[in-house]
Design an enzyme around this catalytic site. Structure first.
Site, PDB file in Angstrom:
ATOM      1  N   ASP A  18       8.420  -5.026 -13.545  1.00 29.91           N
ATOM      2  CA  ASP A  18       7.637  -4.347 -12.508  1.00 29.91           C
ATOM      3  C   ASP A  18       7.406  -2.901 -12.944  1.00 29.91           C
ATOM      4  O   ASP A  18       8.343  -2.110 -13.034  1.00 29.91           O
ATOM      5  CB  ASP A  18       8.396  -4.405 -11.181  1.00 29.91           C
ATOM      6  CG  ASP A  18       7.584  -3.909  -9.993  1.00 29.91           C
ATOM      7  OD1 ASP A  18       6.646  -3.123 -10.200  1.00 29.91           O
ATOM      8  OD2 ASP A  18       7.907  -4.307  -8.865  1.00 29.91           O
ATOM      9  N   SER A  48       6.920  -4.143  -1.961  1.00 28.21           N
ATOM     10  CA  SER A  48       6.376  -2.860  -2.397  1.00 28.21           C
ATOM     11  C   SER A  48       6.468  -1.883  -1.221  1.00 28.21           C
ATOM     12  O   SER A  48       7.554  -1.698  -0.665  1.00 28.21           O
ATOM     13  CB  SER A  48       4.948  -3.051  -2.910  1.00 28.21           C
ATOM     14  OG  SER A  48       4.489  -1.930  -3.595  1.00 28.21           O
ATOM     15  N   TRP A  49       5.362  -1.261  -0.809  1.00 27.48           N
ATOM     16  CA  TRP A  49       5.412  -0.423   0.397  1.00 27.48           C
ATOM     17  C   TRP A  49       5.914  -1.230   1.595  1.00 27.48           C
ATOM     18  O   TRP A  49       6.584  -0.701   2.472  1.00 27.48           O
ATOM     19  CB  TRP A  49       4.046   0.178   0.693  1.00 27.48           C
ATOM     20  CG  TRP A  49       3.898   0.592   2.130  1.00 27.48           C
ATOM     21  CD1 TRP A  49       3.188  -0.044   3.104  1.00 27.48           C
ATOM     22  CD2 TRP A  49       4.545   1.708   2.771  1.00 27.48           C
ATOM     23  NE1 TRP A  49       3.341   0.603   4.311  1.00 27.48           N
ATOM     24  CE2 TRP A  49       4.164   1.685   4.131  1.00 27.48           C
ATOM     25  CE3 TRP A  49       5.405   2.722   2.327  1.00 27.48           C
ATOM     26  CZ2 TRP A  49       4.606   2.631   5.046  1.00 27.48           C
ATOM     27  CZ3 TRP A  49       5.848   3.664   3.250  1.00 27.48           C
ATOM     28  CH2 TRP A  49       5.449   3.621   4.574  1.00 27.48           C
ATOM     29  N   HIS A  70       5.006  -6.798 -10.876  1.00 22.71           N
ATOM     30  CA  HIS A  70       5.080  -6.284  -9.514  1.00 22.71           C
ATOM     31  C   HIS A  70       4.483  -7.216  -8.466  1.00 22.71           C
ATOM     32  O   HIS A  70       4.921  -7.228  -7.319  1.00 22.71           O
ATOM     33  CB  HIS A  70       4.348  -4.933  -9.445  1.00 22.71           C
ATOM     34  CG  HIS A  70       4.333  -4.310  -8.095  1.00 22.71           C
ATOM     35  ND1 HIS A  70       5.469  -3.821  -7.484  1.00 22.71           N
ATOM     36  CD2 HIS A  70       3.316  -4.097  -7.211  1.00 22.71           C
ATOM     37  CE1 HIS A  70       5.158  -3.323  -6.301  1.00 22.71           C
ATOM     38  NE2 HIS A  70       3.855  -3.490  -6.102  1.00 22.71           N
ATOM     39  N   GLY A 121       0.853  -1.186   0.000  1.00 21.71           N
ATOM     40  CA  GLY A 121       0.000   0.000   0.000  1.00 21.71           C
ATOM     41  C   GLY A 121       0.895   1.245   0.000  1.00 21.71           C
ATOM     42  O   GLY A 121       1.557   1.512  -0.992  1.00 21.71           O
TER      43      GLY A 121
END
Length: 311
Positions: A266, A110-111, A294, A43
């Site tokens: 990605d 990711s986040w 991703h 996120g």
């Protein structure tokens, strides 16, 4: 071929009050006496999915997962107040202390990779290993690539839908324009902007678009927390002291055994960021998955992560 472990249910769930405002939901799975590992979702604002439990051997690992502030089952929902990177770093440490864990492995993509780096650099003595995927360090060039210009050249069809809620005169800064709408008091304005923002990410996360993922991201409840919290973090530069903070502080965690997994294609978090981290931190194992984008759930990414964590 499915590389994930079989579905499991938590052996314990609960809420931890981390401030006067926030309560975070957490769950424990697998072996309560096993090697501790904490899963950091993406996120920010993405929340947990049941499949996240399945990346770890449940006989070997004590698996801890939690919904970060404002999303999933945590309360209050979609709340932006008291919601910063450093609040989340503090929450992770509070969970560790609550569960009487001395050290644990940290798994994030990711986040989640941003948060894992921030946490490890703040509490290096609490981390036994790092498993990072789809590296994101929240720098201006990374945000500009995905939300302003760059990824737009590869997904012009999805891009049209993303920018639709924003009038021409505000398109020189999409993050600011979306933030204005995502914090509007008008629910219909917030909803339109949230769906456009969330669906853009869902549409670009896999090499082959996933209609189920796009449908989930377009839902009112998911998109509101996801878009509001992401945009809140991005417009504030991730609340980092400098945009290169996570790269500049690699020396604090250089000694921690680490695996970095990156999809070659990605679009959301392009390989350049992971490559820069790899060059700065050659001691960490670096795996470029040649046939992946991703998403955590793409076959090559899943296989590389499961293999790295459970070897």
């Amino acid at each position: 071929m499915n590389f994930l472990y079989p579905e499991i249910e938590p052996f314990n769930t609960g809420y931890l009050k981390v401030s006067q405002l926030h309560e975070i939901y957490f769950e424990q799975c697998g072996n309560p006496n096993g090697e501790p590992v904490i899963f950091l979702h993406g996120g920010p604002g993405g929340g947990l999915q049941d499949n996240y439990r399945r990346y770890f051997d449940p006989k070997r690992y004590h698996i801890i997962l939690f919904d970060q502030r404002g999303c999933g089952k945590s309360k209050p929902f979609a709340e932006l107040r008291e919601n910063t990177t450093w609040d989340l770093v503090s929450d992770i440490e509070k969970i560790r202390e609550e569960l009487s864990i001395s050290k644990w492995a940290v798994f994030g993509g990711s986040w989640g990779s941003t948060l894992a780096l921030a946490y490890a650099q703040s509490h290096p003595d609490s981390v036994s290993a790092l498993y990072l995927r789809g590296i994101f360090m929240l720098r201006k060039k990374e945000l500009r690539w995905f939300y302003q210009e760059g990824a737009s050249f590869l997904y012009p069809d999805a891009w049209e839908k993303y920018i639709a809620p924003i009038p021409e005169e505000e398109r020189d800064d999409f993050i600011s324009a979306f933030y204005k709408r995502l914090t509007s008091e008008d629910q219909s304005i917030r909803s339109e902007a949230a769906k456009a923002w969330a669906v853009w990410e869902a549409s670009t996360s896999k090499i082959f678009p996933d209609t189920e993922m796009i449908s989930k991201f377009s839902g009112d409840k998911f998109s509101e927390a996801f878009a509001r919290i992401e945009c809140h973090y991005f417009i504030n530069g991730g609340f980092l002291e400098s945009e290169n903070q996570l790269l500049d502080n690699v020396d604090k965690i250089r000694h921690i055994p680490t695996v970095i997994v990156q999809g070659r294609y990605d679009i959301v978090c392009p390989p350049q960021t992971a490559w820069e981290l790899h060059k700065k931190w050659p001691e960490a194992e670096f795996i470029m998955v040649q046939d992946a984008g991703h998403s955590l759930s793409e076959k090559g990414i899943t296989q590389a992560l499961v293999s790295a964590v459970n070897k």
